[in-house]
Scaffold this motif. Structure first.
Motif, PDB file in Angstrom:
ATOM      1  N   PHE A  45       0.679  -1.280   0.052  1.00 11.04           N
ATOM      2  CA  PHE A  45      -0.007  -0.098  -0.042  1.00 11.04           C
ATOM      3  C   PHE A  45       0.903   1.316   0.082  1.00 11.04           C
ATOM      4  CE2 PHE A  45      -3.705  -2.267   0.940  1.00 11.04           C
ATOM      5  CZ  PHE A  45      -4.920  -1.598   0.356  1.00 11.04           C
ATOM      6  N   LEU A  94      -7.079  -5.038  -0.390  1.00 12.57           N
ATOM      7  CA  LEU A  94      -7.935  -5.361   0.653  1.00 12.57           C
ATOM      8  C   LEU A  94      -8.150  -6.712   1.046  1.00 12.57           C
ATOM      9  CD1 LEU A  94      -9.655  -1.924   1.301  1.00 12.57           C
ATOM     10  CD2 LEU A  94      -7.399  -2.921   2.545  1.00 12.57           C
ATOM     11  N   GLY A 117      -3.135   2.405  10.815  1.00 10.80           N
ATOM     12  CA  GLY A 117      -3.148   3.219   9.541  1.00 10.80           C
ATOM     13  C   GLY A 117      -3.276   4.438   9.622  1.00 10.80           C
ATOM     14  N   SER A 120      -0.586   6.841   8.617  1.00 14.10           N
ATOM     15  CA  SER A 120       0.075   6.692   7.327  1.00 14.10           C
ATOM     16  C   SER A 120       0.316   8.198   6.879  1.00 14.10           C
ATOM     17  CB  SER A 120      -0.845   6.073   6.488  1.00 14.10           C
ATOM     18  OG  SER A 120      -0.326   6.100   4.975  1.00 14.10           O
ATOM     19  N   ARG A 124      -2.235  10.739   4.331  1.00 13.14           N
ATOM     20  CA  ARG A 124      -2.580  12.197   4.757  1.00 13.14           C
ATOM     21  C   ARG A 124      -1.813  13.172   3.801  1.00 13.14           C
ATOM     22  NH1 ARG A 124      -6.264  10.471   7.621  1.00 13.14           N
ATOM     23  NH2 ARG A 124      -5.879   9.524   9.553  1.00 13.14           N
ATOM     24  N   ARG A 290     -12.201   4.029   1.163  1.00 16.40           N
ATOM     25  CA  ARG A 290     -12.609   4.119   2.395  1.00 16.40           C
ATOM     26  C   ARG A 290     -13.882   3.287   2.882  1.00 16.40           C
ATOM     27  NH1 ARG A 290     -10.295   9.006   4.359  1.00 16.40           N
ATOM     28  NH2 ARG A 290      -9.940  10.623   2.686  1.00 16.40           N
ATOM     29  N   LEU A 296     -13.831  -3.805   6.002  1.00 18.54           N
ATOM     30  CA  LEU A 296     -12.595  -4.615   6.407  1.00 18.54           C
ATOM     31  C   LEU A 296     -12.605  -4.438   7.932  1.00 18.54           C
ATOM     32  CD1 LEU A 296     -10.067  -6.537   5.991  1.00 18.54           C
ATOM     33  CD2 LEU A 296      -9.016  -4.200   5.748  1.00 18.54           C
ATOM     34  N   ALA A 297     -12.449  -3.144   8.256  1.00 20.53           N
ATOM     35  CA  ALA A 297     -12.350  -2.919   9.766  1.00 20.53           C
ATOM     36  C   ALA A 297     -13.526  -3.727  10.709  1.00 20.53           C
ATOM     37  CB  ALA A 297     -12.192  -1.663  10.277  1.00 20.53           C
ATOM     38  N   GLY A 306     -10.337   1.051  17.293  1.00 17.70           N
ATOM     39  CA  GLY A 306      -9.045   0.925  16.473  1.00 17.70           C
ATOM     40  C   GLY A 306      -7.712   0.727  17.278  1.00 17.70           C
ATOM     41  N   THR A 307      -6.788   0.153  16.753  1.00 18.82           N
ATOM     42  CA  THR A 307      -5.610   0.118  17.473  1.00 18.82           C
ATOM     43  C   THR A 307      -4.911   1.642  17.653  1.00 18.82           C
ATOM     44  OG1 THR A 307      -4.347  -0.145  15.261  1.00 18.82           O
ATOM     45  CG2 THR A 307      -4.566  -2.165  16.922  1.00 18.82           C
ATOM     46  N   GLY A 308      -5.486   2.421  16.979  1.00 20.72           N
ATOM     47  CA  GLY A 308      -4.986   3.969  16.862  1.00 20.72           C
ATOM     48  C   GLY A 308      -5.754   4.752  17.622  1.00 20.72           C
ATOM     49  N   GLY A 309      -6.995   4.114  18.389  1.00 17.09           N
ATOM     50  CA  GLY A 309      -7.658   4.666  19.267  1.00 17.09           C
ATOM     51  C   GLY A 309      -9.202   5.319  18.858  1.00 17.09           C
ATOM     52  N   GLY A 312     -13.360   3.224  15.637  1.00 20.67           N
ATOM     53  CA  GLY A 312     -13.154   2.030  14.800  1.00 20.67           C
ATOM     54  C   GLY A 312     -13.766   2.156  13.608  1.00 20.67           C
ATOM     55  N   HIS A 323     -15.126  13.215   4.405  1.00 26.30           N
ATOM     56  CA  HIS A 323     -13.794  13.328   3.789  1.00 26.30           C
ATOM     57  C   HIS A 323     -13.694  13.250   2.029  1.00 26.30           C
ATOM     58  CE1 HIS A 323     -11.672  12.630   7.735  1.00 26.30           C
ATOM     59  NE2 HIS A 323     -12.554  13.231   7.860  1.00 26.30           N
TER      60      HIS A 323
HETATM   61  C1  HEM Z   1      -6.662  -6.098   9.352  1.00 28.28           C
HETATM   62  C2  HEM Z   1      -6.637  -5.180   8.477  1.00 28.28           C
HETATM   63  C3  HEM Z   1      -7.136  -3.560   9.024  1.00 28.28           C
HETATM   64  C4  HEM Z   1      -7.839  -3.394   9.915  1.00 28.28           C
HETATM   65  C5  HEM Z   1      -8.685  -4.160  11.082  1.00 28.28           C
HETATM   66  C6  HEM Z   1      -7.965  -1.898   9.944  1.00 28.28           C
HETATM   67  C7  HEM Z   1      -8.484  -0.999  10.962  1.00 28.28           C
HETATM   68  C8  HEM Z   1      -8.284   0.393  11.162  1.00 28.28           C
HETATM   69  C9  HEM Z   1      -9.259   1.250  12.053  1.00 28.28           C
HETATM   70  C10 HEM Z   1     -10.060   0.860  13.063  1.00 28.28           C
HETATM   71  C11 HEM Z   1      -8.787   2.446  11.555  1.00 28.28           C
HETATM   72  C12 HEM Z   1      -9.293   3.834  12.235  1.00 28.28           C
HETATM   73  C13 HEM Z   1      -7.952   4.156  13.079  1.00 28.28           C
HETATM   74  C14 HEM Z   1      -7.710   3.377  14.382  1.00 28.28           C
HETATM   75  O1  HEM Z   1      -8.454   3.637  15.498  1.00 28.28           O
HETATM   76  O2  HEM Z   1      -6.819   2.620  14.432  1.00 28.28           O
HETATM   77  C15 HEM Z   1      -7.911   2.495  10.485  1.00 28.28           C
HETATM   78  C16 HEM Z   1      -7.326   3.699   9.829  1.00 28.28           C
HETATM   79  C17 HEM Z   1      -6.726   3.746   8.787  1.00 28.28           C
HETATM   80  N1  HEM Z   1      -6.287   2.493   8.130  1.00 28.28           N
HETATM   81 FE1  HEM Z   1      -6.671   0.581   8.434  1.00 28.28          FE
HETATM   82  N2  HEM Z   1      -7.086  -1.274   9.021  1.00 28.28           N
HETATM   83  C18 HEM Z   1      -6.521  -2.557   8.388  1.00 28.28           C
HETATM   84  C19 HEM Z   1      -5.651  -2.524   7.234  1.00 28.28           C
HETATM   85  C20 HEM Z   1      -5.302  -1.325   6.633  1.00 28.28           C
HETATM   86  C21 HEM Z   1      -4.532  -1.406   5.272  1.00 28.28           C
HETATM   87  C22 HEM Z   1      -4.042  -2.305   4.575  1.00 28.28           C
HETATM   88  C23 HEM Z   1      -4.291  -0.313   5.140  1.00 28.28           C
HETATM   89  C24 HEM Z   1      -3.271   0.426   4.142  1.00 28.28           C
HETATM   90  C25 HEM Z   1      -2.380   1.180   3.968  1.00 28.28           C
HETATM   91  C26 HEM Z   1      -4.975   0.672   6.143  1.00 28.28           C
HETATM   92  C27 HEM Z   1      -4.680   2.196   6.195  1.00 28.28           C
HETATM   93  C28 HEM Z   1      -5.650   2.946   7.095  1.00 28.28           C
HETATM   94  C29 HEM Z   1      -5.647   4.395   6.938  1.00 28.28           C
HETATM   95  C30 HEM Z   1      -5.053   5.072   5.842  1.00 28.28           C
HETATM   96  C31 HEM Z   1      -6.430   4.709   7.951  1.00 28.28           C
HETATM   97  C32 HEM Z   1      -6.720   6.255   8.236  1.00 28.28           C
HETATM   98  C33 HEM Z   1      -8.232   6.372   7.642  1.00 28.28           C
HETATM   99  C34 HEM Z   1      -8.739   7.854   8.103  1.00 28.28           C
HETATM  100  O3  HEM Z   1      -8.494   8.284   8.961  1.00 28.28           O
HETATM  101  O4  HEM Z   1      -9.567   8.311   6.970  1.00 28.28           O
HETATM  102  N3  HEM Z   1      -5.533   0.047   6.793  1.00 28.28           N
HETATM  103  N4  HEM Z   1      -7.623   0.993   9.918  1.00 28.28           N
END
Ligand code: HEM
Length: 359
Positions: A45, A94, A117, A120, A124, A290, A296-297, A306-309, A312, A323
């Motif tokens: 990615f 994905l 993520g 990332s 941004r 998105r 997927l999430a 989410g792991t980022g807090g 989710g 957005h």
């Molecule tokens: C098991 C796979 C995945 C899960 C469960 C997942 C889950 C999440 C969750 C819950 C968030 C919200 C932030 C947080 O609280 O952590 C997030 C944000 C994000 N993830 Fe994932 N993610 C996955 C895979 C990926 C992949 C492959 C990418 C590619 C780079 C990605 C890119 C992002 C990005 C860019 C955001 C920020 C989105 C925004 O704020 O609009 N994620 N993800």
């Protein structure tokens, strides 16, 4: 000249590229086999994000010129096309992650906290280069609150650089066909639009399949659309819509985009129309991504945070709705008239808009 022959492994720096998949689970002595796929997918990615930024920079450079030479427009459209093609691939990527079951993910998920993520920086940067400015806050803090200082600085800088939206706005404002000498185009368009609105209002009032409540609701919604038509002819009303966040493009730019869309059959407006379509495609590409990522999430972590807090999947769905950068262009079809109802352009204007080869 004396350089040794280039070698595939070296050219692609595969030592570095293939040597940087360090499994956190292995480091802690509890190997989770799916973590390799998780890392490789994320790295893939980020490589594609890099390519998107590369294309966006070229597009922004061309569109940022005081006058965009007509011969460069094709390159801009081609750049957008490539971005859209990559976006499609990212959606499919994905699916590779979805071959991992939620239970397998749990084997290593907690080791990732608080990384996400969400951090990332390249994602941004893409958002900022496109022109996204107003974001959802997480727990009252901006998106940069979870980043390292050097990344915050990089993103702050990118927010102050002109975005693709800014460049497109200025380019639209320069379109020379908004005034047509003595021909009052906008009055002619307004008359035609008012007739169309009157017909649509009548359709709702007379529709046999609507009961009184549904009719009242439809009419209320219709009057809201009619109000946005009014704003087309009244700069102050348009600005009020803009202040409410319903429009982002300036009044001039929005009218120019409408004109291009209405008269895109004129040869000179073909490429501008394809540019606008390319922007719609890019916005749709990210919105689709998105949405797929939110799904997927949801299937991976259910209702957990989410792991980022963030909250989710519900945060991710809200971001999918909010957005958007080029939503103005999606609204344009509201103001389209059927070809047969369009005001006819005066011959000298139509002439200017066609190509003619004079030997
Ligand atoms: C098991 C796979 C995945 C899960 C469960 C997942 C889950 C999440 C969750 C819950 C968030 C919200 C932030 C947080 O609280 O952590 C997030 C944000 C994000 N993830 Fe994932 N993610 C996955 C895979 C990926 C992949 C492959 C990418 C590619 C780079 C990605 C890119 C992002 C990005 C860019 C955001 C920020 C989105 C925004 O704020 O609009 N994620 N993800």
């Amino acid at each position: 000249v004396d350089d040794p022959p280039l070698y595939y492994w070296d050219y692609l720096r595969l030592d570095q590229l293939l040597g940087c998949q360090d499994l956190e689970s292995a480091r802690r002595g509890e190997l989770a086999r799916d973590e390799m796929m998780f890392i490789v997918t994320h790295q893939a990615f980020e490589l594609w994000f890099k390519q998107i930024l590369w294309e966006l920079d070229a597009v922004n450079e061309r569109m940022g010129q005081d006058i965009v030479p007509e011969r460069e427009m094709g390159q801009v459209v081609a750049g957008l096309r490539r971005i859209v093609t990559i976006q499609r691939l990212l959606g499919d990527q994905l699916e590779v992650l979805e071959t991992m079951t939620p239970l397998d993910f749990l084997d290593f998920r907690d080791l990732l906290i608080p990384a996400s993520g969400f951090q990332s920086v390249q994602f941004r940067l893409i958002e900022n280069r496109l022109g996204l400015r107003r974001r959802l806050k997480i727990k009252g803090s901006p998106y940069t609150s979870v980043l390292r200082p050097e990344h915050v600085e990089m993103l702050d800088r990118s927010e102050h650089e002109p975005s693709l939206l800014d460049h497109v706005e200025r380019w639209l404002e320069r379109i020379p066909f908004l005034r047509f000498g003595s021909f009052d185009f906008w009055q002619a368009y307004r008359d035609a639009a008012e007739q169309m609105l009157a017909r649509e209002r009548r359709t709702i009032q007379m529709h046999p399949n609507l009961d009184e409540r549904a009719r009242a609701e439809q009419l209320a919604q219709f009057e809201e659309t009619a109000e946005t038509f009014e704003a087309l002819f009244d700069a102050e009303q348009y600005e009020r819509l803009r202040a409410r966040g319903k429009r982002r493009l300036s009044y001039q730019a929005f009218l120019a985009a409408l004109l291009i869309t209405l008269y895109r059959d004129e040869p000179i407006l073909q490429l501008p129309f394809r540019l606008l379509t390319g922007l719609v495609d890019v916005d749709e590409g990210f919105t689709t991504w998105r949405h797929r990522h939110a799904l997927l999430a949801h299937r991976m972590i259910g209702d957990k945070i989410g792991t980022g807090g963030t909250s989710g999947h519900s945060y991710l769905e809200a971001a999918t709705q909010k957005h958007r950068v080029f939503a103005d262009l999606f609204d344009l079809p509201t103001f389209l008239l059927p070809r047969k109802a369009l005001p006819k352009l005066p011959p000298q204007v139509a002439e200017q808009m066609s190509f003619r080869y004079t030997p």
